[in-house]
Design a protein around this motif. Structure first.
Motif: not given
Length: 265
Positions: A73-80, A120-123, A127-143
């Motif tokens: 969320d910090k480095y990709y979602g927020q653009g850090r 950056i776009p691929i990662r 991380l924030l779509q494929y592995y997020a809740p509702g994604g193809l592989y929902p391994l990560l928790p919500t924000q």
């Protein structure tokens, strides 16, 4: 590790193993020697990978996933990460231009474009779509929720132990069943004078308190619960952070931004 695919184009964890996890053994005996034994999730033909040790255990896996989500969320979602790359590019551009004028090996523009338009776009998508809740592989928790909505309380403590190095106090999430919390950079303040920072990567789970002890090594020598072999989380703190036996001390819990977080006795 997260970018490989198998023959069907599915994302995989290691080698050609799909990104799914069998039920872990959950560390029933955390001090056991597993040398030479294969992990239930390890890649074919490998043993004792650090990733196996973390992901085999529900507790450490949940901690890892929460930390990964917060960093994503910090480095990709927020653009850090893009900000860091842009700043570095601007800093070295004059030097790389002079180097290219002499050697004609490029001024770094290609690498910069690869990072900003490919990596950056691929990662971010992984991380924030494929592995997020509702994604193809929902391994990560919500924000992670805002700290203003969280509540913590004091857990068990032992401040009267004759061995000061085995004394401890603990804090825990107030409501069991809630979300795990990344407490990296949070602070614990005693009587407005003693301030201690939680190390980067500290994650507290809703069902497990964090024990604060002046000596992790001595804590393992305790004869009563909590003690070694019980898969508890212990962090080493200065002795002066613990409340003195028989004396009343006030504590304040602050998040990484310095905001007070609800902490009840």
């Amino acid at each position: 590790m997260l970018q490989a695919t198998d023959a069907q184009g599915r994302l995989v964890a290691e080698g050609t193993k799909p990104m799914t996890f069998p039920k872990p053994d959950d560390w029933n005996d955390p001090d056991r020697n597993q040398y030479g034994t294969k992990s239930v999730i390890g890649a074919q033909g490998t043993y004792n990978h650090l990733t196996d040790a973390i992901l085999d255990v529900n507790t450490t896996r949940a901690m890892y996933m929460r930390r990964l989500r917060n960093l994503a969320d910090k480095y990709y979602g927020q653009g850090r990460l893009r900000q860091i790359i842009d700043a570095m590019r601007a800093k070295i551009a004059p030097v790389t231009a002079m180097d290219d004028a002499v050697w004609h090996n490029g001024d770094g523009s290609k690498g910069y474009l690869q990072l900003t338009t490919e990596f950056i776009p691929i990662r971010t998508k992984q991380l924030l779509q494929y592995y997020a809740p509702g994604g193809l592989y929902p391994l990560l928790p919500t924000q992670q929720s805002n700290s203003s909505s969280m509540a913590f309380k004091f857990g068990p403590s032992d401040l009267y132990n004759s061995n000061k190095m085995q004394q401890y106090m603990s804090i825990q999430v107030q409501q069991p069943g809630g979300e795990s919390v990344d407490m990296s950079g949070w602070s614990f303040v005693k009587d407005g004078q003693v301030t201690w920072l939680f190390p980067q990567g500290t994650v507290i789970l809703p069902e497990k308190p964090i024990h604060l002890s002046p000596s992790v090594k001595s804590f393992r020598g305790r004869s009563e619960t909590p003690k070694a072999g019980e898969a508890v989380l212990v962090l080493q703190v200065p002795q002066e952070l613990l409340a003195a036996p028989g004396q009343s001390s006030s504590y304040v819990l602050k998040d990484a931004a310095g905001n007070n977080v609800k902490l009840e006795a």
